[in-house]
Design a protein around this motif. Structure first.
Motif, PDB file in Angstrom:
ATOM      1  N   ILE A  24      42.532-165.646  86.786  1.00 56.61           N
ATOM      2  CA  ILE A  24      43.783-164.989  86.399  1.00 56.61           C
ATOM      3  C   ILE A  24      43.750-164.632  84.925  1.00 56.61           C
ATOM      4  N   TRP A  25      43.373-165.615  84.104  1.00 56.49           N
ATOM      5  CA  TRP A  25      43.415-165.254  82.680  1.00 56.49           C
ATOM      6  C   TRP A  25      42.153-164.584  82.174  1.00 56.49           C
ATOM      7  N   THR A  26      41.283-164.195  83.063  1.00 54.32           N
ATOM      8  CA  THR A  26      40.251-163.239  82.684  1.00 54.32           C
ATOM      9  C   THR A  26      40.730-161.840  83.046  1.00 54.32           C
ATOM     10  N   VAL A  27      41.329-161.748  84.232  1.00 56.91           N
ATOM     11  CA  VAL A  27      41.667-160.418  84.741  1.00 56.91           C
ATOM     12  C   VAL A  27      42.872-159.822  84.015  1.00 56.91           C
ATOM     13  N   ILE A  28      43.903-160.644  83.767  1.00 57.18           N
ATOM     14  CA  ILE A  28      45.103-160.086  83.128  1.00 57.18           C
ATOM     15  C   ILE A  28      44.808-159.533  81.730  1.00 57.18           C
ATOM     16  N   PRO A  29      44.138-160.306  80.869  1.00 55.13           N
ATOM     17  CA  PRO A  29      43.805-159.699  79.566  1.00 55.13           C
ATOM     18  C   PRO A  29      42.929-158.461  79.724  1.00 55.13           C
ATOM     19  N   ALA A  30      42.017-158.487  80.705  1.00 53.58           N
ATOM     20  CA  ALA A  30      41.135-157.329  80.880  1.00 53.58           C
ATOM     21  C   ALA A  30      41.942-156.091  81.236  1.00 53.58           C
ATOM     22  N   ILE A  31      42.934-156.257  82.116  1.00 55.23           N
ATOM     23  CA  ILE A  31      43.753-155.105  82.501  1.00 55.23           C
ATOM     24  C   ILE A  31      44.577-154.617  81.312  1.00 55.23           C
ATOM     25  N   THR A  32      45.206-155.583  80.614  1.00 51.90           N
ATOM     26  CA  THR A  32      46.020-155.226  79.449  1.00 51.90           C
ATOM     27  C   THR A  32      45.189-154.443  78.438  1.00 51.90           C
TER      28      THR A  32
END
Lengths: 603, 348
Positions: free
Chosen positions: B131-139
């Motif tokens: 989760i906290w790899t993907v969310i920052p990546a999307i942002t």
């Protein structure tokens, strides 16, 4: 026959033990071989640390001096003239002096304090201790590494005393300014000394780095697989790799610049008319130097940050009494940062006329680096979550590190985006950003390390009360100094301006500058208090009475309280597990040396 | 004397702190180290929470105090894009800042050491980490997307019909050149530079395109409102930088390598004076690249005005070529064949 074969290994082991004991107890060491030309990694680490402290005092003092100018540009300080003569004529800091101060402040803090003083200290101290080795792969090269650093220090220090003054073109020493003595006094002899000193420093750094890498790869004790190493070791390893691959590029830049300065070559010079004098150089590129510089320069900020990250991971885990959350993710993000660190250098050059398409690639790669950084932050937070946290001074500095890393990391997202960088480039925003994320945060990592491993280094504790004062004043001070500074940058105020009063656009921050100056003086005074605490505690601090004062799992706490050269009296302990078994199966901590029990749960 | 007192106070303060620190260590030993450790643990946990609360108030206070001082609305079309990108980034990062800082200090306070609690063995959780790899990546993808879109708009080709001005930096001044009526800059070669003979930019007089070029120094650079302008930027000695804080533009001036940037000023100097309520307002060029001891004072000024005002100003200017010719040989200045002798003179 078969009996003999069985016996043989035992004989060999006994022999080795005997050899080690001999090494520890009966080696006749003179004062010189023990404290000066020592090949003991622990002593070399201390040498790096103490030299780093001396440089930090000098660099910090310089910042106080130029902050005086920034806060009180109109006021005269006669005492400055007493000490610095023509450089502070009439008690006012002269522009040449100001630029010399900022240049040496930057150079010294980045290279001598946060590179040599940080990774030099802790890589040396911790690598053999935490992987279970008696010393570095080559103790001799290790010793040379320190003495090259010492030589570099002597040359840099001597450049402060020459008539034309030290280098003064900024710590990035961009040519042509740094190549032409006609353009600036600081580009005369001072610049040559700067370049020679840096060249020697790079040699020191390479000798150290190669040693760290080979030690970690080859000299781990039995059972210490790569993934059973504490994160400090992984951080030191990647730091060393970064240094070994990028420092040579800066070396080439420094040597070419020396050629341009002294041998009439035109690597970085072209089309120059300086003070009416037409120079013959044609065909060089001033921008080429920036590429060479930042190819080191950007990895350099991770060379500074990674050791701090590693130590913070370790210290937070030990003192939360909880395993570090996501060991493999931490390791993966260190690796990702290490790779990306090589691919983002040109984000320092968005406004040099760089091809916009190339610029956009560097935007992408630069912002990518925020992903592993975010993973690290969230993992640290989760490490604290549901822990049982002991606030030693080291822990506090580690928490402070995380706070500063977040604050400074987020402003990096502004600067890494070329669109915003157009406005913020070379403004006080940049100064605020990198001081928080690289300067102060890494300093916090270093302090955390010093407070945490001081008992291992000297067999005594630092004074706690002074430590707590040190932490709180420094944390509050750091935010007071650098947080409002972002606003100056948002207003477009350029960095390296020593007096803004003649500008319509930038003269509105007079009171703010005064506040920052006052706070920075207080913070500097508290650092001096730390230095005092450090030296006082070496001799008079509370004695460490237990082998493992923090209740930690790693190998350095299995050595005697004051380990001799060779670290362990008997055999080197064997490792059976990863270093983060805290709170497992209801036990407070399980050292790495303890075999895995039959009924132990797996993670 | 004053300095002496300050030093004396500092030393005294330090001695007192040190004595207290030493005494507190003895007290700790007397009272039992474990007990005093636990006490200081509580104090520090509480202070971390206080730091969070006071810190956040401080962030708010700082913003209230300083937000009025950061230049106001941008005065160019590109400036609008830069500011928009800035505010998008600010909004996103501010949310992250609050969440992470609150979590950091709140966890520190909440999970301080207590005899009643056992730390939770929690070595990893793949789902959380994802989760906290993907969310920052999307942002970040969003930020990169906006950023690159604006970046290409700003650094793209200048529109046709854009006014062109050459800006040359040298220690520690700015000089300008307009291409004159033909709209073409004459060629330059740095070895032709000769201040004394009226050729500070190294113009090649043999090139007829140089004959109508207007050289400006020691006065304002004039630009026309709502007319795109392309700056062709160079430097004579060391690297300088054309910093235009109000237009949110910036570009290095590099000796040997000309650079360019373009933008459209959208507000005249007069408008800005009214808007800011400051009748001393002036657009400034700040040198943003460290260039030597006079770096701080390397200031240029720009006037943005209407086309009519600009034309009136330009009408009063005489090409540098004519000035030089008048000085060298007034009689033949009008004759085009006079180019050679003058060049010969200049070449000496």
């Amino acid at each position: 026959m078969s009996a003999a074969m069985h016996v043989h290994p035992e004989v060999a082991t006994t022999h080795e033990v005997h050899h080690d004991e001999h090494h520890v107890h009966h080696h006749n060491e003179t004062f010189i071989s023990k404290y000066i030309f020592s090949m003991d990694h622990k002593t070399i680490g201390k040498q790096f640390l103490i030299t780093g402290i001396v440089w930090a005092i000098i660099g910090g003092l310089f910042s106080v001096l130029f902050r005086l100018q920034l806060g009180y540009p109109d006021q005269s300080f006669p005492i400055l003239e007493t000490f610095f003569g023509k450089w502070a004529k009439g008690g006012q800091i002269q522009p040449e002096f100001y630029y010399a101060l900022v240049t040496i402040h930057g150079t010294v803090l980045v290279f001598f304090v946060l590179t040599a003083g940080l990774s030099g200290t802790f890589a040396n101290l911790l690598i053999p201790l935490q992987i279970g080795a008696r010393d570095m792969a080559s103790p001799f090269l290790n010793m040379l590494s320190y003495w090259f650093f010492f030589l570099a220090s002597v040359i840099m220090f001597s450049s402060l005393f020459i008539t034309t003054g030290p280098a003064s073109g900024g710590w990035t020493v961009y040519p042509p300014l740094s190549a032409l003595g006609q353009a600036s006094d600081g580009s005369k002899l001072g610049m040559d000394l700067w370049l020679i000193s840096m060249a020697l420093f790079i040699v020191s750094s390479l000798l150290g780095g190669l040693n760290y890498i080979s030690t970690i790869l080859n000299m781990r004790t039995k059972g210490m697989s790569m993934t059973r190493m504490p994160l400090t070791m992984w951080a030191m390893f990647f730091t060393a790799v970064l240094g070994v691959l990028s420092f040579p590029v800066l070396l080439s830049g420094a040597i070419l610049l020396l050629f341009d300065r002294n041998l009439g070559t035109s690597f970085f010079l072209s089309d120059i008319v300086v003070n009416g004098e037409i120079l013959p150089n044609e065909g060089g590129s001033a921008i080429l130097f920036q590429h060479l510089f930042w190819f080191l320069g950007h990895p350099e900020v991770y060379i500074i940050l990674l050791p701090a990250m590693g130590m913070v991971s370790e210290i937070l885990s030990v003192n939360s009494r909880k395993p570090i959350f996501g060991y493999m993710a931490m390791l993966g993000s260190l690796f990702a940062i290490c790779i990306l660190a090589f691919l983002v250098w040109a984000h320092h050059m968005f406004v040099t006329g760089l091809n916009p398409f190339l610029g956009s690639i560097f935007v992408l790669l630069t912002l990518l680096i925020a992903v592993p950084s975010a993973i690290k932050v969230f993992n640290w937070l989760t490490t604290l979550w549901r822990g049982n946290i002991r606030f030693t001074v080291g822990t506090l500095f580690a928490i402070g590190f995380v706070s500063l890393f977040i604050s400074g990391g987020l402003t990096g997202i502004f600067l890494g985006n070329s669109t915003i960088d157009i406005h913020l480039h070379d403004t006080m925003f940049v100064v605020a950003h990198f001081h928080i994320v690289m300067g102060v945060a890494s300093m916090f990592g270093m302090f955390a390390g010093v407070y945490h491993w001081f008992p291992k280094m000297f067999g005594r504790y630092l004074n706690n009360t002074l430590g707590y004062i040190h932490f709180w004043v420094t944390l509050i001070g750091a935010y007071l100094i650098f947080w409002p500074m972002h606003y100056q940058g948002l207003a477009g105020m350029p960095r390296r301006y020593l007096d803004k009063s003649s500008w319509v656009s930038f003269s509105q921050f007079g009171d703010l500058d005064k506040m920052i100056t006052v706070v920075s003086i207080i913070v500097f005074a508290v650092q001096l208090m730390f230095v005092f605490n450090f030296f006082y505690s070496i001799f008079k601090g509370r004695k460490v009475t237990t082998q493992n004062p923090w209740g930690a799992n790693t190998l350095e706490w299995t050595t005697p309280i004051r380990p001799g050269h060779g670290n362990w009296d008997g055999e080197i302990p064997e490792v059976h597990r990863w270093p983060y078994d805290y709170a497992k199966d209801g036990r407070d901590f399980i050292p790495q040396t303890e075999p895995v029990g039959e009924h132990e749960s797996k993670h | 004397m004053q300095t002496f007192f300050i030093v004396a106070i500092l030393v005294l303060g330090f001695l007192i702190t040190f004595q207290i620190a030493k005494a507190s260590e003895y007290v700790a030993v007397l009272r039992g180290e474990e007990r005093s450790r636990k006490q200081s643990n509580k104090i520090n946990a509480f202070m971390l929470l206080m730091f969070l609360i006071i810190g956040l108030i401080g962030v708010y206070y700082c913003n209230e105090k300083l937000k009025g001082k950061i230049l106001g609305a941008p005065a160019s079309d590109h400036g609008v894009l830069v500011d928009r990108m800035l505010y998008i980034t600010l909004a996103l990062t501010f949310v992250v800042f609050i969440i992470t800082q609150v979590a950091l200090f709140w966890f520190s306070f909440k999970y301080q050491e207590s005899d009643n609690r056992k730390a939770f063995y929690y070595p990893h959780n793949t789902k959380l980490e994802l989760i906290w790899t993907v969310i920052p990546a999307i942002t970040l993808t969003v930020l990169v997307g906006f950023g690159i879109f604006y970046w290409f708009k700003i650094t793209g080709k200048a529109p046709k019909g854009a006014m062109e001005v050459e800006v040359i930096g040298s220690q520690f001044k700015w000089e300008y050149r307009y291409p004159g009526k033909d709209g073409v800059f004459g060629k330059k070669y740095f070895k032709k530079t000769d201040e004394a003979k009226g050729n500070p930019l190294g113009q090649i007089w043999e090139d007829p395109a140089n004959h109508d070029d207007i050289y400006i120094a020691g006065e304002d650079l004039h630009l026309v409102v709502n007319k795109p302008v392309k700056l062709i930027i160079g430097a004579k000695d060391v690297i300088h930088d054309v910093g235009l804080a109000h237009f949110r533009m910036k570009m290095d001036a590099v000796p040997g390598i000309p650079t360019t940037m373009w933008f459209t000023p959208t507000k005249t100097t007069k408008q800005m004076k009214e808007e800011t309520g400051n009748d001393k307002f002036v657009y400034e060029i700040s040198c943003d690249q460290m260039c030597g001891k006079g770096h701080t004072g390397m200031r240029g000024t720009i006037v943005v005005e209407t086309q009519e005002e600009f034309d009136a100003w330009m009408a009063g200017k005489k090409p540098q070529y004519a000035t030089v010719m008048d000085a060298a040989k007034p009689a033949v200045a009008k004759d085009t064949t006079a180019v050679k002798p003058v060049a010969a003179v200049l070449n000496k």
